[in-house]
Design a protein around this motif. Structure first.
Motif, PDB file in Angstrom:
ATOM      1  N   VAL A 144      -0.723  -7.077  -5.225  1.00 32.98           N
ATOM      2  CA  VAL A 144      -1.456  -5.802  -5.164  1.00 32.98           C
ATOM      3  C   VAL A 144      -0.487  -4.658  -4.926  1.00 32.98           C
ATOM      4  O   VAL A 144       0.391  -4.736  -4.062  1.00 32.98           O
ATOM      5  CB  VAL A 144      -2.500  -5.828  -4.023  1.00 32.98           C
ATOM      6  CG1 VAL A 144      -3.094  -4.435  -3.807  1.00 32.98           C
ATOM      7  CG2 VAL A 144      -3.601  -6.827  -4.312  1.00 32.98           C
ATOM      8  N   VAL A 189      -9.043  -3.112  -3.200  1.00 30.38           N
ATOM      9  CA  VAL A 189      -8.207  -4.251  -2.830  1.00 30.38           C
ATOM     10  C   VAL A 189      -9.030  -5.311  -2.096  1.00 30.38           C
ATOM     11  O   VAL A 189      -9.803  -4.999  -1.176  1.00 30.38           O
ATOM     12  CB  VAL A 189      -7.041  -3.801  -1.915  1.00 30.38           C
ATOM     13  CG1 VAL A 189      -6.234  -5.008  -1.434  1.00 30.38           C
ATOM     14  CG2 VAL A 189      -6.145  -2.816  -2.657  1.00 30.38           C
ATOM     15  N   THR A 222      -0.936  -0.359  -4.439  1.00 35.61           N
ATOM     16  CA  THR A 222      -1.850   0.774  -4.436  1.00 35.61           C
ATOM     17  C   THR A 222      -1.070   2.082  -4.528  1.00 35.61           C
ATOM     18  O   THR A 222       0.073   2.182  -4.100  1.00 35.61           O
ATOM     19  CB  THR A 222      -2.733   0.828  -3.170  1.00 35.61           C
ATOM     20  OG1 THR A 222      -1.978   1.339  -2.065  1.00 35.61           O
ATOM     21  CG2 THR A 222      -3.290  -0.535  -2.826  1.00 35.61           C
ATOM     22  N   ALA A 244      -3.449   5.518  -9.594  1.00 40.46           N
ATOM     23  CA  ALA A 244      -4.254   4.342  -9.896  1.00 40.46           C
ATOM     24  C   ALA A 244      -4.458   4.189 -11.406  1.00 40.46           C
ATOM     25  O   ALA A 244      -4.723   5.162 -12.118  1.00 40.46           O
ATOM     26  CB  ALA A 244      -5.601   4.425  -9.195  1.00 40.46           C
ATOM     27  N   ASP A 262      -3.128   5.813  -4.825  1.00 41.31           N
ATOM     28  CA  ASP A 262      -4.407   6.418  -5.205  1.00 41.31           C
ATOM     29  C   ASP A 262      -4.292   7.434  -6.330  1.00 41.31           C
ATOM     30  O   ASP A 262      -5.090   7.433  -7.266  1.00 41.31           O
ATOM     31  CB  ASP A 262      -5.058   7.062  -3.975  1.00 41.31           C
ATOM     32  CG  ASP A 262      -5.682   6.014  -3.054  1.00 41.31           C
ATOM     33  OD1 ASP A 262      -5.510   4.816  -3.334  1.00 41.31           O
ATOM     34  OD2 ASP A 262      -6.330   6.400  -2.060  1.00 41.31           O
ATOM     35  N   LEU A 283       0.850  -1.184   0.000  1.00 43.14           N
ATOM     36  CA  LEU A 283       0.000   0.000   0.000  1.00 43.14           C
ATOM     37  C   LEU A 283       0.886   1.234   0.000  1.00 43.14           C
ATOM     38  O   LEU A 283       1.771   1.367   0.840  1.00 43.14           O
ATOM     39  CB  LEU A 283      -0.907   0.015   1.232  1.00 43.14           C
ATOM     40  CG  LEU A 283      -1.678  -1.270   1.549  1.00 43.14           C
ATOM     41  CD1 LEU A 283      -2.608  -1.037   2.734  1.00 43.14           C
ATOM     42  CD2 LEU A 283      -2.450  -1.764   0.339  1.00 43.14           C
ATOM     43  N   LEU A 313      -1.172  -0.269 -10.496  1.00 50.89           N
ATOM     44  CA  LEU A 313      -1.564   0.417  -9.275  1.00 50.89           C
ATOM     45  C   LEU A 313      -3.085   0.568  -9.225  1.00 50.89           C
ATOM     46  O   LEU A 313      -3.726   0.858 -10.243  1.00 50.89           O
ATOM     47  CB  LEU A 313      -0.907   1.788  -9.214  1.00 50.89           C
ATOM     48  CG  LEU A 313       0.612   1.780  -9.037  1.00 50.89           C
ATOM     49  CD1 LEU A 313       1.221   3.071  -9.545  1.00 50.89           C
ATOM     50  CD2 LEU A 313       0.991   1.559  -7.578  1.00 50.89           C
ATOM     51  N   VAL A 314      -3.645   0.356  -8.041  1.00 56.65           N
ATOM     52  CA  VAL A 314      -5.092   0.502  -7.845  1.00 56.65           C
ATOM     53  C   VAL A 314      -5.350   1.354  -6.617  1.00 56.65           C
ATOM     54  O   VAL A 314      -4.438   1.673  -5.854  1.00 56.65           O
ATOM     55  CB  VAL A 314      -5.769  -0.885  -7.672  1.00 56.65           C
ATOM     56  CG1 VAL A 314      -5.576  -1.735  -8.913  1.00 56.65           C
ATOM     57  CG2 VAL A 314      -5.240  -1.597  -6.428  1.00 56.65           C
ATOM     58  N   LYS A 315      -6.610   1.708  -6.412  1.00 58.42           N
ATOM     59  CA  LYS A 315      -7.000   2.420  -5.203  1.00 58.42           C
ATOM     60  C   LYS A 315      -7.179   1.423  -4.055  1.00 58.42           C
ATOM     61  O   LYS A 315      -7.532   0.257  -4.282  1.00 58.42           O
ATOM     62  CB  LYS A 315      -8.296   3.196  -5.430  1.00 58.42           C
ATOM     63  CG  LYS A 315      -8.157   4.365  -6.403  1.00 58.42           C
ATOM     64  CD  LYS A 315      -9.466   5.110  -6.545  1.00 58.42           C
ATOM     65  CE  LYS A 315      -9.323   6.314  -7.466  1.00 58.42           C
ATOM     66  NZ  LYS A 315      -8.454   7.355  -6.872  1.00 58.42           N
ATOM     67  N   ILE A 316      -6.978   1.874  -2.845  1.00 61.09           N
ATOM     68  CA  ILE A 316      -7.067   0.986  -1.685  1.00 61.09           C
ATOM     69  C   ILE A 316      -8.452   0.355  -1.576  1.00 61.09           C
ATOM     70  O   ILE A 316      -8.583  -0.827  -1.243  1.00 61.09           O
ATOM     71  CB  ILE A 316      -6.717   1.754  -0.396  1.00 61.09           C
ATOM     72  CG1 ILE A 316      -5.217   2.056  -0.362  1.00 61.09           C
ATOM     73  CG2 ILE A 316      -7.118   0.964   0.844  1.00 61.09           C
ATOM     74  CD1 ILE A 316      -4.768   2.885   0.814  1.00 61.09           C
TER      75      ILE A 316
END
Length: 348
Positions: free
Chosen positions: A35, A67, A37, A42, A39, A11, A61-64
């Motif tokens: 994963v 997940v 992250t 993302a 933000d 994260l 990359l993704v938003k928290i």
């Protein structure tokens, strides 16, 4: 049959500690990064954020909030201070957590509020947290699901002081710590004092008399010192990319000689893979540990009788952050402690 790999999430992978963690995890044969992250980043590949990581096969990359934490075995939290508690407090109990922020380092929520200026948002989870100075909390790290990874200044200062206080070789007061850090210790956010024209060719103190790492140092040293320890700590910004240099001034107990300090530290760290006590009067340099998980310690006599000077150096992003975090993960999960951390220092 090959052992299964740990499913890992990072994260805050778009910061310096996240990037260093990914570089180290690439060398670890028992983890699979599932994963990442970031933000504000993302949807991007990590190579768009950090081109030096483009060769690694990593997820976007993704938003928290996107997940699925239940699918992970381990989470490294590299989020900014003050943002971690609410994210981690509701994670499934099967997930092991290494938090690289300061959000769980202080045992007392009231002290946390006083130091960081806002209430602790995960008081119940705080009760489970173990301070992750690996060499001295190893057994507790093995038994917990949440490690509060120490700060870079604190790690570098505590490693030489803890064994000496525990054996009552030095006085609890006074202890004066003069710390110096490279600019990467301040993170990747844009700040005027970190601009090249502001930081280069200069040397400056900050947080004088009230730096937020001082209570963390006090807490750790008091645990081993048999009573309350309050250090005088002053950090300085040095125009280098990475590295921590801590110079600690101590007063020895009556009848104790500098050689006794040397011998105690050598004994304490004789079997440790990452902490090395140099010959007497050595002069360690941050370049000697750059890019590695190692800490070098040297003992010097002061010109004032009964006093000594301790020098210690680490890489703030490795032993002071991501490397120690990986070291703690290895201990938590029963893996060899040096896994992913055998890379040597970069020199020059």
């Amino acid at each position: 049959m090959a052992a299964s790999k740990l499913a890992v999430g990072v994260l805050g992978a778009s910061g310096y500690t996240g990037a260093e963690l990914l570089r180290l995890l690439e060398q670890h044969d028992r983890v699979q990064v599932e994963v990442l992250t970031g933000d504000r980043m993302a949807g991007k590949q990590i190579g768009e954020v950090f081109p030096h990581l483009a060769m690694q096969k990593l997820p976007k990359l993704v938003k928290i909030e996107d997940v699925d934490f239940a699918a992970l075995d381990v989470v490294f939290c590299c989020l900014p201070h003050g943002t971690t508690q609410e994210v981690l407090r509701d994670l499934p109990h099967n997930v092991k957590i290494v938090d690289l922020s300061a959000d769980f380092r202080l045992y007392d929520p009231k002290l946390y509020h006083q130091v960081y200026g806002h209430p602790h948002a995960a008081v119940e989870l705080q009760k489970e947290a173990v301070y992750g100075l690996t060499e001295h909390y190893r057994d507790k790290v093995k038994a917990t699901r949440l490690v509060a990874n120490p700060g870079c200044y604190t790690t570098t200062a505590e490693l030489p002081l803890v064994p000496l206080l525990a054996e009552e070789l030095i006085e609890r007061d006074p202890i004066v710590i003069d710390g110096k850090s490279g600019v990467s210790g301040a993170g990747r956010s844009l700040r005027e004092n970190l601009l090249f024209a502001e930081a280069a060719d200069g040397f400056s103190a900050y947080g004088v008399g009230n730096h937020r790492h001082a209570p963390e140092i006090d807490q750790c040293l008091s645990e081993f010192g048999g009573g309350k320890v309050e250090v005088s700590f002053t950090p300085h910004l040095v125009p280098m990319l990475r590295g921590i240099f801590a110079t600690s001034y101590v007063r020895m107990k009556d009848g104790v000689e500098v050689q006794d300090l040397q011998e105690r530290l050598e004994e304490a760290y004789a079997d440790e893979p990452f902490v090395h006590v140099l010959p007497p009067k050595s002069l360690p340099s941050t370049k000697q540990v750059r890019g590695s998980n190692h800490c070098l310690i040297a003992v010097h006599p002061d010109r004032i009788k009964g006093r000594a000077i301790l020098l210690s150096v680490t890489d703030n992003l490795i032993k002071g952050a991501s490397g120690q975090a990986l070291q703690n993960m290895n201990v938590m999960t029963g893996l060899p402690e040096t896994s992913g951390l055998t890379i040597g220092p970069l020199y020059p």
